[in-house]
Write a protein that holds these residues in place. Structure first.
Motif, PDB file in Angstrom:
ATOM      1  N   ILE A  71       0.846  -1.195   0.000  1.00  0.00           N
ATOM      2  CA  ILE A  71       0.000   0.000   0.000  1.00  0.00           C
ATOM      3  C   ILE A  71       0.880   1.243   0.000  1.00  0.00           C
ATOM      4  N   LYS A  72       0.588   2.175  -0.883  1.00  0.00           N
ATOM      5  CA  LYS A  72       1.348   3.422  -0.968  1.00  0.00           C
ATOM      6  C   LYS A  72       1.073   4.285   0.260  1.00  0.00           C
ATOM      7  N   VAL A  73       2.124   4.821   0.848  1.00  0.00           N
ATOM      8  CA  VAL A  73       1.961   5.612   2.073  1.00  0.00           C
ATOM      9  C   VAL A  73       2.983   6.736   2.104  1.00  0.00           C
ATOM     10  N   THR A  74       2.563   7.887   2.637  1.00  0.00           N
ATOM     11  CA  THR A  74       3.459   9.015   2.855  1.00  0.00           C
ATOM     12  C   THR A  74       3.230   9.549   4.260  1.00  0.00           C
ATOM     13  N   ILE A  75       4.325   9.778   4.987  1.00  0.00           N
ATOM     14  CA  ILE A  75       4.250  10.387   6.315  1.00  0.00           C
ATOM     15  C   ILE A  75       4.639  11.850   6.190  1.00  0.00           C
ATOM     16  N   TYR A  76       3.862  12.721   6.816  1.00  0.00           N
ATOM     17  CA  TYR A  76       4.156  14.152   6.851  1.00  0.00           C
ATOM     18  C   TYR A  76       4.484  14.525   8.294  1.00  0.00           C
ATOM     19  N   GLU A  77       5.711  14.945   8.528  1.00  0.00           N
ATOM     20  CA  GLU A  77       6.197  15.229   9.881  1.00  0.00           C
ATOM     21  C   GLU A  77       6.606  16.699   9.987  1.00  0.00           C
ATOM     22  N   ARG A  78       6.137  17.358  11.028  1.00  0.00           N
ATOM     23  CA  ARG A  78       6.413  18.795  11.176  1.00  0.00           C
ATOM     24  C   ARG A  78       7.863  19.088  11.562  1.00  0.00           C
ATOM     25  N   ASN A  79       8.523  18.172  12.248  1.00  0.00           N
ATOM     26  CA  ASN A  79       9.910  18.391  12.661  1.00  0.00           C
ATOM     27  C   ASN A  79      10.881  18.085  11.529  1.00  0.00           C
ATOM     28  N   SER A  80      12.132  18.463  11.735  1.00  0.00           N
ATOM     29  CA  SER A  80      13.165  18.158  10.752  1.00  0.00           C
ATOM     30  C   SER A  80      13.705  16.755  10.987  1.00  0.00           C
ATOM     31  N   ALA A  81      14.401  16.223  10.004  1.00  0.00           N
ATOM     32  CA  ALA A  81      14.938  14.864  10.109  1.00  0.00           C
ATOM     33  C   ALA A  81      15.954  14.743  11.224  1.00  0.00           C
ATOM     34  N   ALA A  82      16.744  15.795  11.426  1.00  0.00           N
ATOM     35  CA  ALA A  82      17.789  15.769  12.450  1.00  0.00           C
ATOM     36  C   ALA A  82      17.301  16.507  13.694  1.00  0.00           C
ATOM     37  N   SER A  83      16.641  15.788  14.579  1.00  0.00           N
ATOM     38  CA  SER A  83      16.150  16.399  15.812  1.00  0.00           C
ATOM     39  C   SER A  83      17.328  16.767  16.702  1.00  0.00           C
ATOM     40  N   ALA A 122      -1.960  10.795  13.208  1.00  0.00           N
ATOM     41  CA  ALA A 122      -1.135  10.159  14.234  1.00  0.00           C
ATOM     42  C   ALA A 122      -0.249  11.240  14.845  1.00  0.00           C
ATOM     43  N   ASP A 123      -0.844  12.408  15.051  1.00  0.00           N
ATOM     44  CA  ASP A 123      -0.093  13.606  15.419  1.00  0.00           C
ATOM     45  C   ASP A 123      -0.188  13.965  16.896  1.00  0.00           C
ATOM     46  N   GLY A 124      -0.333  12.956  17.748  1.00  0.00           N
ATOM     47  CA  GLY A 124      -0.160  13.154  19.181  1.00  0.00           C
ATOM     48  C   GLY A 124      -1.364  13.726  19.905  1.00  0.00           C
ATOM     49  N   SER A 125      -1.162  13.980  21.187  1.00  0.00           N
ATOM     50  CA  SER A 125      -2.261  14.340  22.080  1.00  0.00           C
ATOM     51  C   SER A 125      -2.935  15.659  21.718  1.00  0.00           C
ATOM     52  N   ASN A 126      -2.192  16.588  21.113  1.00  0.00           N
ATOM     53  CA  ASN A 126      -2.773  17.860  20.679  1.00  0.00           C
ATOM     54  C   ASN A 126      -3.102  17.834  19.188  1.00  0.00           C
ATOM     55  N   SER A 127      -3.535  16.707  18.714  1.00  0.00           N
ATOM     56  CA  SER A 127      -3.763  16.452  17.290  1.00  0.00           C
ATOM     57  C   SER A 127      -4.600  17.537  16.608  1.00  0.00           C
ATOM     58  N   LYS A 128      -4.036  18.130  15.560  1.00  0.00           N
ATOM     59  CA  LYS A 128      -4.780  19.088  14.752  1.00  0.00           C
ATOM     60  C   LYS A 128      -5.812  18.378  13.878  1.00  0.00           C
ATOM     61  N   VAL A 129      -5.509  17.132  13.494  1.00  0.00           N
ATOM     62  CA  VAL A 129      -6.471  16.365  12.708  1.00  0.00           C
ATOM     63  C   VAL A 129      -7.715  16.110  13.544  1.00  0.00           C
ATOM     64  N   ASN A 147       9.571  18.564   7.882  1.00  0.00           N
ATOM     65  CA  ASN A 147       9.228  20.002   7.897  1.00  0.00           C
ATOM     66  C   ASN A 147       7.887  20.262   7.208  1.00  0.00           C
ATOM     67  N   LYS A 148       6.945  19.356   7.403  1.00  0.00           N
ATOM     68  CA  LYS A 148       5.605  19.513   6.821  1.00  0.00           C
ATOM     69  C   LYS A 148       4.597  19.638   7.968  1.00  0.00           C
ATOM     70  N   THR A 149       4.255  20.856   8.309  1.00  0.00           N
ATOM     71  CA  THR A 149       3.322  21.112   9.404  1.00  0.00           C
ATOM     72  C   THR A 149       1.888  21.113   8.885  1.00  0.00           C
ATOM     73  N   PHE A 150       1.102  20.183   9.366  1.00  0.00           N
ATOM     74  CA  PHE A 150      -0.299  20.064   8.953  1.00  0.00           C
ATOM     75  C   PHE A 150      -1.096  21.275   9.424  1.00  0.00           C
ATOM     76  N   VAL A 151      -1.946  21.806   8.529  1.00  0.00           N
ATOM     77  CA  VAL A 151      -2.813  22.936   8.874  1.00  0.00           C
ATOM     78  C   VAL A 151      -4.281  22.511   8.881  1.00  0.00           C
ATOM     79  N   ARG A 152      -4.714  21.904   7.787  1.00  0.00           N
ATOM     80  CA  ARG A 152      -6.112  21.462   7.693  1.00  0.00           C
ATOM     81  C   ARG A 152      -6.246  20.494   6.527  1.00  0.00           C
ATOM     82  N   TYR A 153      -7.424  19.914   6.399  1.00  0.00           N
ATOM     83  CA  TYR A 153      -7.725  19.051   5.256  1.00  0.00           C
ATOM     84  C   TYR A 153      -9.104  19.407   4.719  1.00  0.00           C
TER      85      TYR A 153
END
Length: 409
Positions: free
Chosen positions: A24-36, A158-165, A126-132
């Protein structure tokens, strides 16, 4: 089918592996940078559900790395009074039968690296979700803070306890303050500290200090990076004694979140005046860079909602207190279940909305149970000693092997 996941945490990355493993094709969008710049300073215990999810979702290479990095810690939990007198044991022998669960201990840094391995072309950093928004062909358009957007067939929050989704999809479901706060710290397991503490505090099993006063102290051994300000590949992983002091929020200073690490330690020790001196030494020898207070929150009981192609996973939908150590494991359980359901869709065995509805129904059942247990455990910790509901079924007291339980002051 293209699945978009918001958040590269434990649940999101495990799900991504599971979906990729099934074509199944999948893409993860993560607001942080790769090098935390800061590594997780604590460890994690993986229970039976978490282990099953990792084994079934991860590629063989990742799973073998996990097996090499993790350590078995057994399943007993022990309760002591403030003078370190053993009161009760959860697990162990009862009526001649072993009822403990084998858990695994691993640093969060190692687990994060294992879950990220092989996903370099799957994660967009570096992809910060805003809305859908839903679009005409039945898909979903995701909008990001950098002005870009992506189209997917299924959106997983899957964006944690303060989920914008969650806040857009199910705005009526909000976390609430449970009236309990914790102060968490860690001390490196040096030879001097080994000599002071009971062996049970050093084998990775969870231990609870339950004094006559309402407060509670949790102690266990976890693996974690010594220096949290280095690249994970260069991090030295060692054993730490982790302690968590639990108290009613209204019994603590209002401005406790502004306290320095030293003042937090002084506060804890001041509330432990009659406790065993070795516990004071443990607190005093703590790593001052990794001490912090936290006001605990929990999700309410989840009622059914109308299913759609927006799905929630992990803390985004069933955030719980850390009192049972089940948050990450429940997210992993979600990841495996959702992998199974979406795989049925991809193979033509199930319709998409029906599969999502099945996932949500099953998830709500186990999530509501463990969130409730976690909440009651937090509340019990600030009341007079009470065996939490989960522990009432599996308890033995030293040489007592009857099914009833006792405790002694």
């Amino acid at each position: 089918m293209h699945v978009g996941i918001i958040g590269a945490g434990i649940g999101g990355t495990c799900l991504a592996h599971g979906l990729r493993k099934n074509g199944i094709k999948v893409t993860i969008y993560e607001r942080n940078s790769a090098a935390s710049s800061i590594l997780p300073g604590y460890g994690i215990h993986i229970n039976t559900f978490g282990k099953q999810a990792l084994q079934e979702c991860l590629p063989d290479e990742n799973w073998l790395t996990f097996e090499e990095a993790s350590r078995y810690i057994g399943g007993q939990s022990r309760f002591y009074n403030e003078r370190l007198r053993l009161l009760a044991v959860q697990g162990g022998l009862m009526n001649g039968q072993i009822i403990s669960e084998q858990r695994l201990s691993i640093s969060r840094t190692e687990l994060r690296d294992i879950l990220s391995q092989g996903l370099s072309n799957t994660i967009q950093w570096n992809k910060t979700f805003v809305r859908y928004e839903h679009i005409e062909n039945g898909g979903i358009k995701i909008f990001f803070a950098d002005g870009s957007h992506e189209n997917v067939d299924v959106l997983v929050g899957a964006d944690g306890s303060n989920s914008k989704v969650r806040k857009q999809y199910l705005p009526s479901i909000e976390r609430f303050d449970v009236g309990v706060s914790i102060i968490i710290g860690r001390a490196r397991l040096t030879p001097a500290l080994i000599a002071l503490l009971p062996q049970n505090f050093r084998d990775g099993t969870p231990n609870s200090i339950v004094p006559k006063s309402p407060d509670w102290l949790f102690i266990s051994m976890w693996r974690a990076p010594v220096n949290i300000h280095v690249e994970s590949a260069l991090a030295e992983i060692d054993n730490f004694i982790v302690w968590v002091y639990v108290a009613a929020t209204d019994s603590l200073p209002d401005n406790i979140t502004n306290f320095s690490a030293e003042v937090l330690c002084d506060l804890v020790r001041a509330r432990m005046t009659s406790w065993d001196p070795n516990l004071h030494i443990l607190i005093k020898q703590s790593d001052m860079e990794n001490i912090s207070p936290l006001h605990l929150r929990s999700m309410p009981h989840l009622l059914p909602w109308k299913s759609s192609t927006v799905i929630l996973l992990g803390d985004a939908i069933h955030n719980m207190t850390p009192m049972t150590g089940s948050g990450a494991n429940t997210a992993l359980r979600d990841a495996l279940l959702l992998t199974q359901k979406l795989t049925q869709v991809a193979s033509g065995q199930e319709e998409l909305i029906k599969a999502i509805s099945d996932y949500e129904q099953q998830m709500r059942v186990y999530a509501n149970e463990i969130v409730g247990i976690s909440l009651r455990s937090a509340q019990n910790a600030v009341e007079h000693f009470s065996i939490p509901p989960l522990k009432q079924r599996h308890l033995s007291i030293r040489k007592n092997t009857s099914q009833s339980y006792q405790y002694r002051r």
